[in-house]
Design an enzyme around this catalytic site. Structure first.
Site, PDB file in Angstrom:
ATOM      1  N   ARG A  74     -10.973   7.702   3.592  1.00  0.00           N
ATOM      2  CA  ARG A  74     -10.708   6.685   2.584  1.00  0.00           C
ATOM      3  C   ARG A  74     -11.987   6.119   1.950  1.00  0.00           C
ATOM      4  O   ARG A  74     -11.979   5.049   1.369  1.00  0.00           O
ATOM      5  CB  ARG A  74      -9.922   5.528   3.212  1.00  0.00           C
ATOM      6  CG  ARG A  74      -8.604   5.919   3.853  1.00  0.00           C
ATOM      7  CD  ARG A  74      -7.671   4.705   3.890  1.00  0.00           C
ATOM      8  NE  ARG A  74      -6.615   4.786   4.878  1.00  0.00           N
ATOM      9  CZ  ARG A  74      -5.602   5.645   4.860  1.00  0.00           C
ATOM     10  NH1 ARG A  74      -5.514   6.546   3.901  1.00  0.00           N
ATOM     11  NH2 ARG A  74      -4.681   5.606   5.801  1.00  0.00           N
TER      12      ARG A  74
ATOM     13  N   LYS B 256     -11.769  -7.633   6.307  1.00  0.00           N
ATOM     14  CA  LYS B 256     -11.152  -6.716   7.271  1.00  0.00           C
ATOM     15  C   LYS B 256     -12.054  -5.519   7.499  1.00  0.00           C
ATOM     16  O   LYS B 256     -12.503  -4.933   6.524  1.00  0.00           O
ATOM     17  CB  LYS B 256      -9.810  -6.262   6.701  1.00  0.00           C
ATOM     18  CG  LYS B 256      -9.057  -5.303   7.592  1.00  0.00           C
ATOM     19  CD  LYS B 256      -7.856  -4.797   6.869  1.00  0.00           C
ATOM     20  CE  LYS B 256      -7.239  -3.704   7.709  1.00  0.00           C
ATOM     21  NZ  LYS B 256      -6.341  -2.879   7.008  1.00  0.00           N
TER      22      LYS B 256
ATOM     23  N   CYS C 227       0.865  -1.178   0.000  1.00  0.00           N
ATOM     24  CA  CYS C 227       0.000   0.000   0.000  1.00  0.00           C
ATOM     25  C   CYS C 227       0.900   1.225   0.000  1.00  0.00           C
ATOM     26  O   CYS C 227       2.094   1.130   0.265  1.00  0.00           O
ATOM     27  CB  CYS C 227      -0.910   0.008   1.230  1.00  0.00           C
ATOM     28  SG  CYS C 227      -2.270   1.197   1.081  1.00  0.00           S
TER      29      CYS C 227
ATOM     30  N   GLU D 139     -16.423  -7.534  -4.659  1.00  0.00           N
ATOM     31  CA  GLU D 139     -14.991  -7.274  -4.484  1.00  0.00           C
ATOM     32  C   GLU D 139     -14.214  -8.598  -4.424  1.00  0.00           C
ATOM     33  O   GLU D 139     -13.158  -8.741  -5.031  1.00  0.00           O
ATOM     34  CB  GLU D 139     -14.736  -6.485  -3.188  1.00  0.00           C
ATOM     35  CG  GLU D 139     -15.108  -5.012  -3.235  1.00  0.00           C
ATOM     36  CD  GLU D 139     -14.083  -4.167  -3.999  1.00  0.00           C
ATOM     37  OE1 GLU D 139     -13.058  -4.708  -4.454  1.00  0.00           O
ATOM     38  OE2 GLU D 139     -14.336  -2.959  -4.144  1.00  0.00           O
TER      39      GLU D 139
ATOM     40  N   CYS E  74      -0.120   4.243   1.700  1.00  0.00           N
ATOM     41  CA  CYS E  74      -0.525   5.252   2.685  1.00  0.00           C
ATOM     42  C   CYS E  74       0.535   5.568   3.732  1.00  0.00           C
ATOM     43  O   CYS E  74       0.586   6.681   4.240  1.00  0.00           O
ATOM     44  CB  CYS E  74      -1.840   4.866   3.355  1.00  0.00           C
ATOM     45  SG  CYS E  74      -1.779   3.342   4.287  1.00  0.00           S
TER      46      CYS E  74
ATOM     47  N   LYS F  20     -12.320  -4.905   2.233  1.00  0.00           N
ATOM     48  CA  LYS F  20     -11.731  -4.037   3.252  1.00  0.00           C
ATOM     49  C   LYS F  20     -12.636  -2.823   3.414  1.00  0.00           C
ATOM     50  O   LYS F  20     -12.835  -2.044   2.485  1.00  0.00           O
ATOM     51  CB  LYS F  20     -10.331  -3.604   2.832  1.00  0.00           C
ATOM     52  CG  LYS F  20      -9.667  -2.665   3.826  1.00  0.00           C
ATOM     53  CD  LYS F  20      -8.233  -2.366   3.435  1.00  0.00           C
ATOM     54  CE  LYS F  20      -7.608  -1.368   4.388  1.00  0.00           C
ATOM     55  NZ  LYS F  20      -6.204  -1.067   4.037  1.00  0.00           N
TER      56      LYS F  20
ATOM     57  N   ARG G  11      -3.302   3.611  12.547  1.00  0.00           N
ATOM     58  CA  ARG G  11      -2.854   4.838  11.881  1.00  0.00           C
ATOM     59  C   ARG G  11      -1.928   5.634  12.787  1.00  0.00           C
ATOM     60  O   ARG G  11      -1.051   6.349  12.311  1.00  0.00           O
ATOM     61  CB  ARG G  11      -4.061   5.645  11.397  1.00  0.00           C
ATOM     62  CG  ARG G  11      -4.760   4.895  10.265  1.00  0.00           C
ATOM     63  CD  ARG G  11      -5.977   5.610   9.735  1.00  0.00           C
ATOM     64  NE  ARG G  11      -6.697   4.748   8.795  1.00  0.00           N
ATOM     65  CZ  ARG G  11      -7.869   5.036   8.262  1.00  0.00           C
ATOM     66  NH1 ARG G  11      -8.467   6.173   8.558  1.00  0.00           N
ATOM     67  NH2 ARG G  11      -8.438   4.198   7.422  1.00  0.00           N
TER      68      ARG G  11
ATOM     69  N   SER H  73      -6.361  -3.368  14.565  1.00  0.00           N
ATOM     70  CA  SER H  73      -5.797  -2.657  15.709  1.00  0.00           C
ATOM     71  C   SER H  73      -6.850  -2.226  16.737  1.00  0.00           C
ATOM     72  O   SER H  73      -6.648  -2.390  17.942  1.00  0.00           O
ATOM     73  CB  SER H  73      -5.016  -1.439  15.215  1.00  0.00           C
ATOM     74  OG  SER H  73      -5.836  -0.589  14.429  1.00  0.00           O
TER      75      SER H  73
HETATM   76  C1  PBG Z   1      -2.931   0.089   4.830  1.00  0.00           C
HETATM   77  C2  PBG Z   1      -3.476  -0.701   5.965  1.00  0.00           C
HETATM   78  C3  PBG Z   1      -4.263  -0.279   7.055  1.00  0.00           C
HETATM   79  C4  PBG Z   1      -4.419  -1.394   7.876  1.00  0.00           C
HETATM   80  C5  PBG Z   1      -3.745  -2.449   7.269  1.00  0.00           C
HETATM   81  N1  PBG Z   1      -3.199  -1.999   6.091  1.00  0.00           N
HETATM   82  C6  PBG Z   1      -4.787   1.057   7.429  1.00  0.00           C
HETATM   83  C7  PBG Z   1      -5.843   1.693   6.663  1.00  0.00           C
HETATM   84  O1  PBG Z   1      -6.338   1.198   5.658  1.00  0.00           O
HETATM   85  O2  PBG Z   1      -6.165   2.805   7.058  1.00  0.00           O
HETATM   86  C8  PBG Z   1      -5.137  -1.418   9.185  1.00  0.00           C
HETATM   87  C9  PBG Z   1      -4.726  -2.498  10.128  1.00  0.00           C
HETATM   88  C10 PBG Z   1      -5.211  -2.356  11.517  1.00  0.00           C
HETATM   89  O3  PBG Z   1      -6.020  -1.482  11.882  1.00  0.00           O
HETATM   90  O4  PBG Z   1      -4.765  -3.177  12.323  1.00  0.00           O
HETATM   91  N2  PBG Z   1      -3.861   0.618   3.963  1.00  0.00           N
END
Ligand code: PBG
Length: 326
Positions: free
Chosen positions: A219, A250, A121, A235, A123, A197, A207, A276
């Protein structure tokens, strides 16, 4: 049909041995994938406040961590990186000396059999914090982003990654990665797609951990609306057709219906990302003495397996592995 009093379902719950014999769902260390946050510098073991027990680690601090993970029998790690600098194109993401590329080399050298999976990714690497590159007007440019995601994935595999996990939610990202990997000689490298996702507030602590909040906006133009399941199936269907080897849902706990529906529909391994925010909630409540962490974690993992997950990405992996190994 016979009912009570002939039928007494409590007979099958009468003893520990009986319960074990008829148990329908089991959790194993083999199911776990443990996320790691890699940082530049030396001697860095920076706690992530909302995620007690989880740290940003510099590469010289990785070895004890890797030893612990392998000793517990956890088969795989999922890598996230904190770059030394960010720019509009997220260029450290596909730099051969980027934090992830260097981290992969360190881990594979120390533990060749530990499966190294990388999050693909932009970000964490873009100064604007979005998962792709931007048009002038601030929207994410899907097709230009695909090229950079593909470059990132190839650079990870060149450095030794065993599997790549694209998480940007760009249309066509699985096909783009598959094509790039195949034409670079990596047709044997599997892709785990962050397929369904959602645009979720449960990513908040991540984040903070990865310094990856969007500087402007959110997002929602690429991650999915929490109210949808039909879209999630589309998806997943597309990612499956584009060549994803493993499909992920997710977050996990608030989306068990999506996982369960996916289980009935797709005959590929499914991964659930226990994100998280889900971790932070359990940790905070456990620290306050409000619930039994060990039992809650095992119950959570069991529920993910019951709903249909084969693999579980979780920050609880080390603790849960230790408990399961006892
Ligand atoms: C990257 C990504 C994210 C997470 C995993 N890969 C953050 C997001 O999409 O904002 C989140 C993982 C977590 O919250 O444990 N795009």
């Amino acid at each position: 049909m016979a009912g009570f009093p002939q039928v007494r379902l409590r007979r099958l719950r009468s003893s520990e041995a009986m319960r074990r014999m008829v148990s329908e769902t089991s959790v194993s260390v083999d199911d776990f994938i443990y996320p790691l946050f890699l940082a530049h510098g030396r001697d860095v073991k920076e706690p992530i406040p909302p995620m007690p027990g989880i740290f940003q680690l510099s590469l010289d601090m990785l070895l004890p961590e890797i030893d612990e993970i392998t000793a517990l029998g956890i088969p795989a790690v999922l890598l996230f990186g904190l770059p030394s600098s960010k720019d509009a194109l997220g260029s450290e993401a596909y730099d051969e000396h980027g934090i992830i590329q260097e981290g992969i080399r360190v881990i594979k050298q120390a533990a060749p059999d530990l499966m190294v999976i990388t999050d693909v990714c932009l970000c964490e690497y873009t100064d604007h914090g979005h998962c792709g590159v931007l048009f002038e007007d601030g929207r994410v440019d899907n097709d230009a982003t695909l090229e950079l995601l593909a470059r990132t994935a190839v650079s990870h595999v060149e450095a030794g990654a065993d599997m790549v996990a694209p998480s940007a939610m760009m249309d066509g990202q699985i096909a783009a990665l598959r094509r790039a990997l195949d034409s670079s000689g990596y047709s044997d490298t599997p892709i785990m797609a962050y397929a369904a996702k959602y645009s979720s507030a449960f990513y908040g602590p991540f984040r903070i951990a990865a310094g990856s909040s969007p500087q402007q906006g959110d997002r929602k133009a690429y991650q999915m609306d929490p109210g949808s399941t039909r879209q999630a199936m589309r998806e997943m269907e597309l990612d499956h057709e584009e060549g994803a080897d493993i499909l992920m849902v997710k977050p996990a706990l608030a989306y068990l219906d999506v996982l369960s529906r996916a289980r009935q529909r797709f005959d590929v391994p499914l991964a659930a990302y226990n994100v998280s925010g889900e971790y932070s909630m359990v940790k905070a409540a456990a620290q306050a003495g409000w619930l039994d962490e060990r039992q809650v974690v095992i119950e959570t993992m069991t529920s993910l397996k019951r709903a249909g997950a084969d693999l579980i990405i979780t920050y609880h992996a080390k603790d849960a592995a230790a408990w399961l190994n006892e």
